[in-house]
Design a protein around this motif. Structure first.
Motif, mmCIF file in Angstrom:
data_model
loop_
_atom_site.group_PDB
_atom_site.id
_atom_site.type_symbol
_atom_site.label_atom_id
_atom_site.label_comp_id
_atom_site.label_asym_id
_atom_site.label_seq_id
_atom_site.Cartn_x
_atom_site.Cartn_y
_atom_site.Cartn_z
ATOM 1 N N THR A 212 1.322 -2.035 -7.642
ATOM 2 C CA THR A 212 2.232 -2.121 -8.788
ATOM 3 C C THR A 212 2.559 -3.576 -9.072
ATOM 4 N N GLY A 213 2.482 -3.964 -10.348
ATOM 5 C CA GLY A 213 2.748 -5.343 -10.713
ATOM 6 C C GLY A 213 4.178 -5.771 -10.453
ATOM 7 N N TYR A 214 5.120 -4.851 -10.614
ATOM 8 C CA TYR A 214 6.528 -5.182 -10.381
ATOM 9 C C TYR A 214 7.141 -4.135 -9.454
ATOM 10 N N ILE A 215 8.048 -3.287 -9.933
ATOM 11 C CA ILE A 215 8.752 -2.336 -9.075
ATOM 12 C C ILE A 215 8.045 -0.984 -9.079
ATOM 13 N N PRO A 216 7.772 -0.406 -7.931
ATOM 14 C CA PRO A 216 7.128 0.910 -7.887
ATOM 15 C C PRO A 216 8.025 2.055 -8.334
ATOM 16 N N LEU A 217 9.318 2.027 -7.945
ATOM 17 C CA LEU A 217 10.176 3.184 -8.226
ATOM 18 C C LEU A 217 11.586 2.716 -8.582
ATOM 19 N N VAL A 218 12.040 3.098 -9.768
ATOM 20 C CA VAL A 218 13.389 2.807 -10.235
ATOM 21 C C VAL A 218 14.068 4.134 -10.546
ATOM 22 N N PHE A 219 15.319 4.293 -10.128
ATOM 23 C CA PHE A 219 16.027 5.515 -10.482
ATOM 24 C C PHE A 219 17.466 5.190 -10.856
ATOM 25 N N GLY A 220 18.087 6.107 -11.611
ATOM 26 C CA GLY A 220 19.478 5.965 -11.998
ATOM 27 C C GLY A 220 20.052 7.322 -12.338
ATOM 28 N N GLY A 221 21.304 7.368 -12.664
ATOM 29 C CA GLY A 221 21.931 8.645 -12.966
ATOM 30 C C GLY A 221 22.529 9.265 -11.716
ATOM 31 N N ASP A 222 23.590 10.055 -11.903
ATOM 32 C CA ASP A 222 24.272 10.693 -10.778
ATOM 33 C C ASP A 222 23.415 11.786 -10.153
ATOM 34 N N ASN A 228 10.830 10.928 0.600
ATOM 35 C CA ASN A 228 9.459 11.189 1.040
ATOM 36 C C ASN A 228 8.398 10.658 0.078
ATOM 37 N N ASN A 229 8.653 9.493 -0.522
ATOM 38 C CA ASN A 229 7.651 8.827 -1.352
ATOM 39 C C ASN A 229 6.958 7.750 -0.525
ATOM 40 N N PHE A 230 5.646 7.626 -0.663
ATOM 41 C CA PHE A 230 4.862 6.650 0.095
ATOM 42 C C PHE A 230 4.467 5.514 -0.837
ATOM 43 N N ILE A 231 4.972 4.312 -0.565
ATOM 44 C CA ILE A 231 4.807 3.171 -1.474
ATOM 45 C C ILE A 231 4.133 2.017 -0.750
ATOM 46 N N THR A 232 3.066 1.480 -1.336
ATOM 47 C CA THR A 232 2.361 0.338 -0.757
ATOM 48 C C THR A 232 1.987 -0.654 -1.859
ATOM 49 N N HIS A 233 1.929 -1.924 -1.503
ATOM 50 C CA HIS A 233 1.420 -3.000 -2.361
ATOM 51 C C HIS A 233 2.123 -3.063 -3.716
ATOM 52 N N PHE A 234 3.192 -3.841 -3.758
ATOM 53 C CA PHE A 234 3.979 -3.975 -4.982
ATOM 54 C C PHE A 234 4.402 -5.428 -5.159
ATOM 55 N N CYS A 235 5.057 -5.740 -6.266
ATOM 56 C CA CYS A 235 5.412 -7.122 -6.635
ATOM 57 C C CYS A 235 4.162 -8.001 -6.674
ATOM 58 N N LEU A 236 3.080 -7.484 -7.212
ATOM 59 C CA LEU A 236 1.807 -8.196 -7.195
ATOM 60 C C LEU A 236 1.617 -9.120 -8.397
ATOM 61 N N VAL A 237 2.400 -8.926 -9.460
ATOM 62 C CA VAL A 237 2.329 -9.793 -10.641
ATOM 63 C C VAL A 237 3.652 -10.524 -10.850
ATOM 64 N N LYS A 238 4.758 -9.788 -10.783
ATOM 65 C CA LYS A 238 6.100 -10.386 -10.809
ATOM 66 C C LYS A 238 6.670 -10.368 -9.395
ATOM 67 N N ASP A 239 7.804 -11.057 -9.209
ATOM 68 C CA ASP A 239 8.481 -10.968 -7.911
ATOM 69 C C ASP A 239 9.981 -10.819 -8.129
ATOM 70 N N ASP A 240 10.769 -11.029 -7.062
ATOM 71 C CA ASP A 240 12.197 -10.737 -7.071
ATOM 72 C C ASP A 240 12.411 -9.246 -7.337
ATOM 73 N N CYS A 241 11.778 -8.416 -6.523
ATOM 74 C CA CYS A 241 11.852 -6.979 -6.732
ATOM 75 C C CYS A 241 11.856 -6.266 -5.383
ATOM 76 N N ALA A 242 11.794 -4.946 -5.423
ATOM 77 C CA ALA A 242 11.808 -4.137 -4.210
ATOM 78 C C ALA A 242 10.949 -2.905 -4.429
ATOM 79 N N ALA A 243 10.650 -2.189 -3.350
ATOM 80 C CA ALA A 243 9.853 -0.969 -3.465
ATOM 81 C C ALA A 243 10.609 0.106 -4.225
ATOM 82 N N ILE A 244 11.911 0.249 -3.949
ATOM 83 C CA ILE A 244 12.770 1.207 -4.637
ATOM 84 C C ILE A 244 13.986 0.449 -5.148
#
Length: 258
Positions: A212-222, A228-244
């Protein structure tokens, strides 16, 4: 077009209005200012073609130029997108897309607005010019289900749902190679993201997200459940981010999405 990295997490595409010597004048496309040292490059000009597979479309003559280098063009297949949105769902309820391959949308493979109980399962969504599935701010769109679907090679966001999409279930999907080309995603915030679930009471589980070029998973709302999500290799184009990513506040405010 000049593509400017304005800070660690913003890459904007800005139309060039004039060029004199070493000075470029451009029209900014977001509220973010440019700072020295973050870098830029030029695109959308035939003189920039220097790598195999790069292309330029001349709108006035409607000609497509592709750079092959020393390769023989006759040995390669060229596919060109001609349709912006492959499936447009508006004010429809209880619609199921199953076992369908969506490929090569100019904009979005599926665009869903003000529609309830839409199901997308066992599908593939590949080579979307902007977004794979886009759910904008446009009325209530609750109980969306996206499961067992493969997203691959999306230029901007693979799956983006606004806060209008409450009670969404996003489960058992594979999302790969999202926002991997700088300058092909949207401007400002909320772009180069694999999966964004903005509505309340949603469930995001058992998804595999890779490259993922930036953030793999973003969520909001109550009352949103992310597990149980499997996340690998992110922030590959932008940075200052996180997996979730989430934040204290609400994603129920409009986000600039290309």
């Amino acid at each position: 077009m000049v593509v400017i990295r304005k800070n660690h997490w913003i890459i904007d595409r800005n139309p060039i209005t004039s060029h004199s010597g070493n000075t470029l004048t451009y029209e900014t496309t977001s509220s973010y200012p440019a700072f020295d040292g973050f870098g830029y490059f030029i695109q959308d000009d035939p003189q920039t073609l220097d790598t195999f597979g790069e292309w330029y479309y001349e709108p006035s003559s409607k000609n497509l130029q592709v750079y092959f280098g020393t390769n023989n063009p006759s040995n390669h297949e060229i596919k060109v997108s001609t349709i912006d949105t492959l499936a447009f769902v508006s004010y429809k309820n209880y619609v199921t897309f199953e076992n369908i391959a969506f490929e090569g949308a100019n904009d979005a493979a599926l665009y869903i607005k003000n529609s309830k109980y839409i199901t997308i399962k066992n599908c593939s969504i590949e080579f979307s010019g902007t977004n794979g599935i886009r759910g904008p701010w446009w009325g209530e769109s609750n109980n969306l289900i996206v499961e067992n679907t493969v997203f691959n090679h999306t230029n901007n966001n693979a799956l983006w749902l606004s806060g209008d999409f409450s009670n969404a279930t996003i489960r058992n999907n594979i999302i790969q190679n999202t926002g991997m080309q700088a300058g092909m995603g949207g401007d400002a915030d909320g772009n180069y993201v694999a999966l964004s679930a903005g509505g309340p009471n949603s469930t995001v589980e058992f998804n595999r997200i890779d490259n993922t070029g930036y953030i793999p998973l973003v969520f909001g709302g109550d009352n949103t459940l992310v597990k149980n999500n499997f996340i690998t290799h992110f922030c590959l184009v932008k940075d200052d981010c996180a997996a979730i990513y989430t934040y204290r506040g609400s994603l129920n405010n409009p986000v600039n999405v290309g």
